[in-house]
Motif scaffolding. Sequence first.
Motif, PDB file in Angstrom:
ATOM      1  N   SER A  14       1.080  -1.159   0.394  1.00 56.84           N
ATOM      2  CA  SER A  14      -0.247   0.454  -0.183  1.00 56.84           C
ATOM      3  C   SER A  14       0.713   1.469   0.035  1.00 56.84           C
ATOM      4  O   SER A  14       0.651   2.062  -0.854  1.00 56.84           O
ATOM      5  N   ALA A  91     -10.293   2.373   8.385  1.00 58.59           N
ATOM      6  CA  ALA A  91     -10.787   0.957   8.816  1.00 58.59           C
ATOM      7  C   ALA A  91     -11.860   1.110  10.607  1.00 58.59           C
ATOM      8  O   ALA A  91     -12.296  -0.580  10.570  1.00 58.59           O
ATOM      9  N   VAL A 126      -4.354   0.188   2.895  1.00 57.34           N
ATOM     10  CA  VAL A 126      -5.100  -1.245   2.328  1.00 57.34           C
ATOM     11  C   VAL A 126      -5.067  -2.095   3.939  1.00 57.34           C
ATOM     12  O   VAL A 126      -3.674  -2.077   4.073  1.00 57.34           O
ATOM     13  N   ARG A 128      -6.094  -6.208   4.880  1.00 59.68           N
ATOM     14  CA  ARG A 128      -6.906  -7.488   4.649  1.00 59.68           C
ATOM     15  C   ARG A 128      -6.605  -8.162   5.694  1.00 59.68           C
ATOM     16  O   ARG A 128      -6.116  -8.717   6.120  1.00 59.68           O
ATOM     17  N   ARG A 146     -13.265  -2.497   9.480  1.00 57.72           N
ATOM     18  CA  ARG A 146     -13.728  -3.499   8.348  1.00 57.72           C
ATOM     19  C   ARG A 146     -12.286  -3.164   7.834  1.00 57.72           C
ATOM     20  O   ARG A 146     -11.507  -2.105   7.842  1.00 57.72           O
ATOM     21  N   TYR A 147     -12.052  -4.351   6.793  1.00 53.17           N
ATOM     22  CA  TYR A 147     -11.275  -5.004   5.526  1.00 53.17           C
ATOM     23  C   TYR A 147     -11.116  -4.334   4.819  1.00 53.17           C
ATOM     24  O   TYR A 147     -12.596  -4.026   4.289  1.00 53.17           O
ATOM     25  N   GLY A 148     -10.476  -3.581   3.765  1.00 57.18           N
ATOM     26  CA  GLY A 148     -10.875  -2.718   2.464  1.00 57.18           C
ATOM     27  C   GLY A 148      -9.400  -1.823   2.407  1.00 57.18           C
ATOM     28  O   GLY A 148      -8.427  -1.842   3.101  1.00 57.18           O
ATOM     29  N   ASP A 149      -9.497  -1.004   1.126  1.00 54.32           N
ATOM     30  CA  ASP A 149      -8.574  -0.684   1.079  1.00 54.32           C
ATOM     31  C   ASP A 149      -9.391   1.111   1.309  1.00 54.32           C
ATOM     32  O   ASP A 149     -10.612   1.263   0.787  1.00 54.32           O
ATOM     33  N   TYR A 150      -8.606   1.780   1.575  1.00 58.87           N
ATOM     34  CA  TYR A 150      -8.802   3.096   1.878  1.00 58.87           C
ATOM     35  C   TYR A 150      -8.097   3.949   2.041  1.00 58.87           C
ATOM     36  O   TYR A 150      -8.720   5.081   2.645  1.00 58.87           O
TER      37      TYR A 150
END
Length: 180
Positions: A14, A91, A126, A128, A146-150
Amino acid sequence: MASVWIVFASEHHSTRQISSRISDRLVEQGHAVEVHELPAGPLSPPPDAVVVGSAVHDGAWLPAAETFVQTRAELLGSRPVWMFSVGMTAALPGPLRLLAARAEQPRIARLVGLVRPREHRRFSGVIRRGHLDRKGAMVFRLLGCRYGDYRDWAEIDAWAAGIGRELDGRADRTEHPGLA
């Protein structure tokens, strides 16, 4: 046109991708940019400016980035420097996100104090499931994360554009010893 080094430490790519994006924006503005992942070998010739970034784990920069700043603090302090940290603030659920956004991470604050950059910016990256060990994943879930691309690419682009504008305004280009 200024010569710029972007040096970074990344564990899950990232921060590498953010560094690349910053480089792209500075190149578009006509600056000569070299991107170096830490740990890097000897770096020379010295640039006009440096952007230093790292992923944040457990409230600290990755060891290679900490070492880079600590061993080159005097020299970094003699030229325009910008610093950025990539963490997981976005996140977090609402109240925790607000607390984290205001929290000062002491180890990072010490690095910023050593260099006194033009600016230190915090970006979200990010996150994961595979980035966390079992215990970390359990805490992450218990906190309601929460997982994800921020990554906020517009914010990153705007920050890089601001750096480019500041560099365009530099009239003096003083010679400095190398950062090797």
